[in-house]
Write a protein that holds these residues in place. Structure first.
Motif, mmCIF file in Angstrom:
data_model
loop_
_atom_site.group_PDB
_atom_site.id
_atom_site.type_symbol
_atom_site.label_atom_id
_atom_site.label_comp_id
_atom_site.label_asym_id
_atom_site.label_seq_id
_atom_site.Cartn_x
_atom_site.Cartn_y
_atom_site.Cartn_z
ATOM 1 N N ASN A 67 -54.104 -10.614 12.087
ATOM 2 C CA ASN A 67 -53.216 -10.347 10.958
ATOM 3 C C ASN A 67 -52.062 -11.343 10.951
ATOM 4 O OD1 ASN A 67 -54.353 -8.128 9.540
ATOM 5 N ND2 ASN A 67 -53.766 -6.765 11.210
ATOM 6 N N GLY A 68 -51.659 -11.769 9.792
ATOM 7 C CA GLY A 68 -50.556 -12.710 9.663
ATOM 8 C C GLY A 68 -50.235 -12.947 8.188
ATOM 9 N N PRO A 69 -49.375 -13.945 7.933
ATOM 10 C CA PRO A 69 -48.718 -14.826 8.904
ATOM 11 C C PRO A 69 -47.460 -14.225 9.520
ATOM 12 C CG PRO A 69 -48.116 -15.479 6.693
ATOM 13 C CD PRO A 69 -49.100 -14.349 6.540
ATOM 14 N N VAL A 70 -46.966 -13.112 8.973
ATOM 15 C CA VAL A 70 -45.734 -12.503 9.471
ATOM 16 C C VAL A 70 -46.037 -11.638 10.686
ATOM 17 C CG1 VAL A 70 -44.661 -12.517 7.201
ATOM 18 C CG2 VAL A 70 -46.028 -10.545 7.914
ATOM 19 N N GLU A 71 -44.985 -11.145 11.350
ATOM 20 C CA GLU A 71 -45.199 -10.229 12.461
ATOM 21 C C GLU A 71 -45.808 -8.933 11.939
ATOM 22 O OE1 GLU A 71 -41.579 -9.030 14.371
ATOM 23 O OE2 GLU A 71 -40.818 -7.968 12.614
ATOM 24 N N THR A 72 -46.649 -8.308 12.748
ATOM 25 C CA THR A 72 -47.274 -7.043 12.374
ATOM 26 C C THR A 72 -47.286 -6.122 13.578
ATOM 27 O OG1 THR A 72 -49.475 -7.961 12.853
ATOM 28 C CG2 THR A 72 -48.740 -7.998 10.562
ATOM 29 N N TYR A 73 -47.276 -4.824 13.299
ATOM 30 C CA TYR A 73 -47.371 -3.795 14.327
ATOM 31 C C TYR A 73 -48.404 -2.764 13.866
ATOM 32 C CZ TYR A 73 -43.394 -5.881 16.612
ATOM 33 O OH TYR A 73 -42.602 -6.768 17.274
ATOM 34 N N ASN A 95 -50.218 -3.299 6.810
ATOM 35 C CA ASN A 95 -50.968 -3.167 5.562
ATOM 36 C C ASN A 95 -50.777 -4.362 4.635
ATOM 37 O OD1 ASN A 95 -52.040 -0.738 6.304
ATOM 38 N ND2 ASN A 95 -50.559 0.510 5.180
ATOM 39 N N GLY A 96 -49.640 -5.014 4.711
ATOM 40 C CA GLY A 96 -49.376 -6.142 3.819
ATOM 41 C C GLY A 96 -49.835 -7.474 4.365
ATOM 42 N N ALA A 97 -50.478 -7.468 5.531
ATOM 43 C CA ALA A 97 -50.937 -8.712 6.136
ATOM 44 C C ALA A 97 -52.446 -8.843 5.954
ATOM 45 C CB ALA A 97 -50.583 -8.739 7.625
ATOM 46 N N ALA A 98 -52.939 -10.062 6.112
ATOM 47 C CA ALA A 98 -54.367 -10.326 5.937
ATOM 48 C C ALA A 98 -54.923 -10.991 7.187
ATOM 49 C CB ALA A 98 -54.597 -11.226 4.727
ATOM 50 N N ILE A 99 -56.187 -10.663 7.517
ATOM 51 C CA ILE A 99 -56.861 -11.324 8.627
ATOM 52 C C ILE A 99 -57.129 -12.770 8.256
ATOM 53 C CG2 ILE A 99 -58.986 -11.421 9.982
ATOM 54 C CD1 ILE A 99 -57.297 -9.157 10.882
ATOM 55 N N GLY A 100 -56.753 -13.676 9.131
ATOM 56 C CA GLY A 100 -56.967 -15.097 8.900
ATOM 57 C C GLY A 100 -56.587 -15.881 10.130
ATOM 58 N N THR A 101 -56.604 -17.193 10.032
ATOM 59 C CA THR A 101 -56.186 -18.074 11.117
ATOM 60 C C THR A 101 -54.835 -18.664 10.751
ATOM 61 O OG1 THR A 101 -58.471 -18.601 11.687
ATOM 62 C CG2 THR A 101 -56.774 -20.100 12.491
ATOM 63 N N TYR A 102 -53.865 -18.509 11.647
ATOM 64 C CA TYR A 102 -52.491 -18.908 11.370
ATOM 65 C C TYR A 102 -51.948 -19.725 12.535
ATOM 66 C CZ TYR A 102 -53.026 -15.078 8.044
ATOM 67 O OH TYR A 102 -53.474 -14.249 7.057
ATOM 68 N N GLN A 128 -33.950 -7.976 19.362
ATOM 69 C CA GLN A 128 -34.866 -6.951 19.847
ATOM 70 C C GLN A 128 -36.280 -7.502 19.785
ATOM 71 O OE1 GLN A 128 -35.181 -3.696 16.615
ATOM 72 N NE2 GLN A 128 -33.249 -4.775 16.176
ATOM 73 N N GLU A 129 -37.249 -6.680 20.188
ATOM 74 C CA GLU A 129 -38.646 -7.108 20.178
ATOM 75 C C GLU A 129 -39.028 -7.676 18.812
ATOM 76 O OE1 GLU A 129 -42.526 -7.861 21.339
ATOM 77 O OE2 GLU A 129 -40.748 -7.383 22.547
ATOM 78 N N TYR A 130 -39.857 -8.726 18.830
ATOM 79 C CA TYR A 130 -40.238 -9.357 17.569
ATOM 80 C C TYR A 130 -41.582 -10.067 17.736
ATOM 81 C CZ TYR A 130 -38.975 -13.836 19.715
ATOM 82 O OH TYR A 130 -38.925 -14.932 20.537
ATOM 83 N N GLY A 131 -42.180 -10.426 16.624
ATOM 84 C CA GLY A 131 -43.269 -11.390 16.599
ATOM 85 C C GLY A 131 -44.638 -10.887 17.000
ATOM 86 N N ASN A 132 -44.868 -9.573 17.076
ATOM 87 C CA ASN A 132 -46.195 -9.109 17.470
ATOM 88 C C ASN A 132 -47.230 -9.445 16.398
ATOM 89 O OD1 ASN A 132 -47.729 -7.301 19.473
ATOM 90 N ND2 ASN A 132 -48.270 -6.399 17.504
ATOM 91 N N LYS A 133 -48.456 -9.717 16.837
ATOM 92 C CA LYS A 133 -49.587 -9.951 15.933
ATOM 93 C C LYS A 133 -50.690 -8.943 16.285
ATOM 94 C CE LYS A 133 -47.209 -13.827 15.510
ATOM 95 N NZ LYS A 133 -46.143 -13.981 14.499
ATOM 96 N N THR A 134 -51.189 -8.228 15.291
ATOM 97 C CA THR A 134 -52.206 -7.203 15.520
ATOM 98 C C THR A 134 -53.600 -7.718 15.174
ATOM 99 O OG1 THR A 134 -51.838 -6.331 13.296
ATOM 100 C CG2 THR A 134 -50.623 -5.297 15.086
ATOM 101 N N ASP A 135 -54.610 -7.013 15.714
ATOM 102 C CA ASP A 135 -56.026 -7.297 15.424
ATOM 103 C C ASP A 135 -56.377 -8.755 15.690
ATOM 104 O OD1 ASP A 135 -56.389 -4.654 14.587
ATOM 105 O OD2 ASP A 135 -55.776 -5.123 12.543
ATOM 106 N N VAL A 136 -55.931 -9.244 16.838
ATOM 107 C CA VAL A 136 -56.129 -10.657 17.174
ATOM 108 C C VAL A 136 -57.438 -10.834 17.940
ATOM 109 C CG1 VAL A 136 -55.229 -12.607 18.503
ATOM 110 C CG2 VAL A 136 -53.674 -11.170 17.160
ATOM 111 N N ARG A 137 -58.278 -11.716 17.444
ATOM 112 C CA ARG A 137 -59.535 -12.038 18.113
ATOM 113 C C ARG A 137 -59.321 -13.124 19.159
ATOM 114 N NH1 ARG A 137 -65.034 -13.857 14.863
ATOM 115 N NH2 ARG A 137 -66.326 -14.328 16.693
ATOM 116 N N TRP A 138 -58.492 -14.130 18.817
ATOM 117 C CA TRP A 138 -58.133 -15.159 19.791
ATOM 118 C C TRP A 138 -56.741 -15.686 19.463
ATOM 119 C CZ3 TRP A 138 -56.775 -19.608 17.452
ATOM 120 C CH2 TRP A 138 -57.397 -19.958 16.238
ATOM 121 N N ALA A 139 -56.083 -16.235 20.478
ATOM 122 C CA ALA A 139 -54.774 -16.870 20.290
ATOM 123 C C ALA A 139 -54.647 -18.007 21.289
ATOM 124 C CB ALA A 139 -53.639 -15.862 20.483
ATOM 125 N N THR A 140 -53.941 -19.047 20.915
ATOM 126 C CA THR A 140 -53.725 -20.179 21.816
ATOM 127 C C THR A 140 -52.256 -20.578 21.813
ATOM 128 O OG1 THR A 140 -54.133 -21.896 20.141
ATOM 129 C CG2 THR A 140 -56.039 -21.084 21.360
#
Length: 546
Positions: A161-167, A172-179, A194-206
């Motif tokens: 989910n992206g491109p913004v942070e998601t929890y 709901n306002g984010a879309a699955i894609g490569t960012y 405070q805590e920030y920048g989480n990405k949900t439903d991640v298949r891979w990250a580098t």
């Protein structure tokens, strides 16, 4: 090379070193380049968000600090290394993860498998001890592994989910894609750091350097990820106080608690609760500039079952109250180095009622399913293999429907023998403005109903879901107070209008095999008032902990 401190595993173009004293990876070196500053270790901490620091609720961060979640250390209990297949080396590490000054902790097993391709599969099993379970009222911040990479790897890319942070409760306002973007660009400037920048439903990250080389992480099936380049996120009050860290912090999480709203706690399905062992598998691989893309790497069929910490996992079960059938399934895995025949039992109330036998090659997995008919009434403790059991109750006891309602306030209304026969009959859930045209504010009202509890449930505590109540409630069962949410005017009014009520009742309060009277005192400071939103029920049983 092996000694009592370090173990190094060599491959065609890599050299990975484990620290036996600290119980973690010390180095991931590939093509002569270091990709790791600090190895993956169990982590449940995040810098608290504003909702977790203020006292409109329970200020969860106070519990977290008391339990030492922000300063966990690893005490290594065992370290074993073995070659289990051609080009596959296993490293198994058991540790106690806790703060030096706290009893709460996790019995943790790390099961690494290093492949000749340079891939590392890591299985983690973290079992919260009694002190940890008892010390957490609501939720843990997260559960996963945390590592640090050299600061040259400052570009984050991910497929999720992206491109913004998601929890979990904010995607709901984010879309699955490569960012992709710089790690520094992931920072969100809230009023207070405070805590920030989480990405949900991640298949891979580098996390990559300017030349394209970097460290890739893979989820099975998906994970949460975040990357931070600040060192004191949980201590700074203002942005100007933030300090740059030496390296990039990389969180790869099995589960993350949602953020809720203001002032609304995250819903139960978006909380990480320490009610059983956490088990998960993630993959890592250093990537050189000319390596396969992360997407191509994620599509390979690696034997993730090798890194499983138990042969049976992924246990799921459901009870169909209409036809009296329990369906159960689990994933069976062969984490060994040779073919195995594995027996998988279905147990109901400590009796094996069915069994499946599966033949699996090394590293293979499959799913087994069961169906079992249960009696019309009773408590059924169901498990597959050695998985933690699930409790199911029959018959289904709902609290939705007709209740008695009366305006005003009288403490005698809590008593089970109170005569409410002349009260108004109303349907709930509904606001009292809707069911009784009770439109005043700053007023009280009472609800009452009765329900029968089967004798076969005796000895168990009851859990009563009562939905959301506007604004404050005080709830009684058989004359005994079993819960309160929000604060009444006499103690300084605080609303809890949107918070679902779920109260646990000790067996000593329950009339098993007979009628039970529930009474709810409600105060409305504004809005619709009353038992306005479900679910009300079903009533279920929970273990007493004895």
């Amino acid at each position: 090379m092996t000694d009592n401190v370090q173990t190094t595993i060599d491959g065609p173009n890599f050299e990975y070193t484990f620290d036996a004293d600290r119980g973690t990876l010390r180095s991931l070196e590939a093509d002569g380049r270091e990709f790791l500053a600090r190895g993956p270790l169990l982590n449940v901490w995040r810098a608290p968000i504003s909702n977790e620091m203020v006292d409109w609720g329970t200020a969860e961060v106070e519990e977290w600090y008391e339990l030492g979640l922000d300063r966990l250390e690893h005490a290594v209990e065992s370290f074993e290394i073995s070659d289990i297949a051609d080009g596959v080396t296993r490293v198994e590490i058991t540790t106690l993860v806790s703060a030096p000054d706290a009893d709460a902790g996790f019995e943790t097993t790390y099961l690494y498998h290093v492949f000749g391709t340079g891939d590392v599969l890591l299985g983690v099993r973290a079992e919260p001890n009694d002190a940890l379970r008892e010390g957490i009222t609501n939720w843990l911040p997260r559960v996963g592994v945390q590592l640090e990479v050299p600061d040259a790897f400052s570009e984050l890319s991910w497929h999720g989910n992206g491109p913004v942070e998601t929890y979990p409760d904010r995607n709901n306002g984010a879309a699955i894609g490569t960012y992709a973007g710089a790690v520094s660009e992931q920072y969100v400037p809230y009023v207070r750091p405070q805590e920030y920048g989480n990405k949900t439903d991640v298949r891979w990250a580098t996390l990559s350097a300017a030349d394209g080389a970097g460290l890739a992480a893979f989820g099975r099936p998906t994970v949460n990820v975040s990357a931070h380049d600040v060192a004191n996120l949980d201590r700074a009050l203002f942005d100007y106080q933030l300090e740059e860290r030496d390296g990039v912090l990389f969180n790869v999480d099995h589960a993350v608690t949602g953020v809720g709203g203001t002032p609304v706690q995250p819903s139960p399905e978006h909380r990480v609760v320490p009610d059983g062992p956490f088990e998960f598998v993630v993959g890592f691989r250093p990537r050189t500039a000319d390596d396969l893309s992360p997407m191509e790497l994620s599509r390979r069929r690696l034997p993730y079952a090798f890194a499983s910490t138990s042969p049976v996992g992924g246990f799921e079960a459901e009870h169909d109250a209409d036809d009296g059938t329990i369906t159960a399934s689990a994933v069976v895995r062969n984490a060994g180095a040779k073919p195995e025949r594995i027996d998988v039992p279905l147990t109901v109330n400590d009796e094996v009622v069915a069994s499946r036998t599966v033949d699996l090659a090394a590293g293979e997995k499959t799913t087994v399913s069961f169906e079992y008919d249960v009696p019309e009434t009773g408590v059924f403790e169901v498990r597959v293999g050695d998985e933690p059991p699930r409790l199911f109750t029959a018959p289904r006891l709902s609290l939705e429907g007709e209740w008695r309602f009366r305006k005003g306030d009288d403490p005698a209304r809590a008593e089970p023998e109170y005569d409410d026969s002349d009260w108004e009959l109303v349907e709930v859930p509904a606001t009292w403005e809707a069911h009784s045209e009770y439109t005043e504010n700053d007023v009280f009202g009472w609800y009452r109903t009765t329900f029968d509890v089967p004798e076969s449930w005796a000895g168990y505590a009851l859990e009563l879901p009562l939905g959301a109540i506007d604004d404050v409630d005080e709830t009684f069962l058989n004359g005994e107070k079993i819960g309160q949410t929000g604060t009444f005017p006499e103690d300084g009014f605080e609303t809890a209008w949107s918070e679902p009520r779920r109260y646990t009742v000790d067996p000593s309060t329950v009339a098993f095999g007979g009628e039970n009277a529930i009474a709810i005192r409600v105060y409305d400071g504004g809005g619709g008032g009353g038992l306005h939103e479900g679910p009300l029920g079903p009533i279920t049983v929970v273990p007493t902990g004895d």
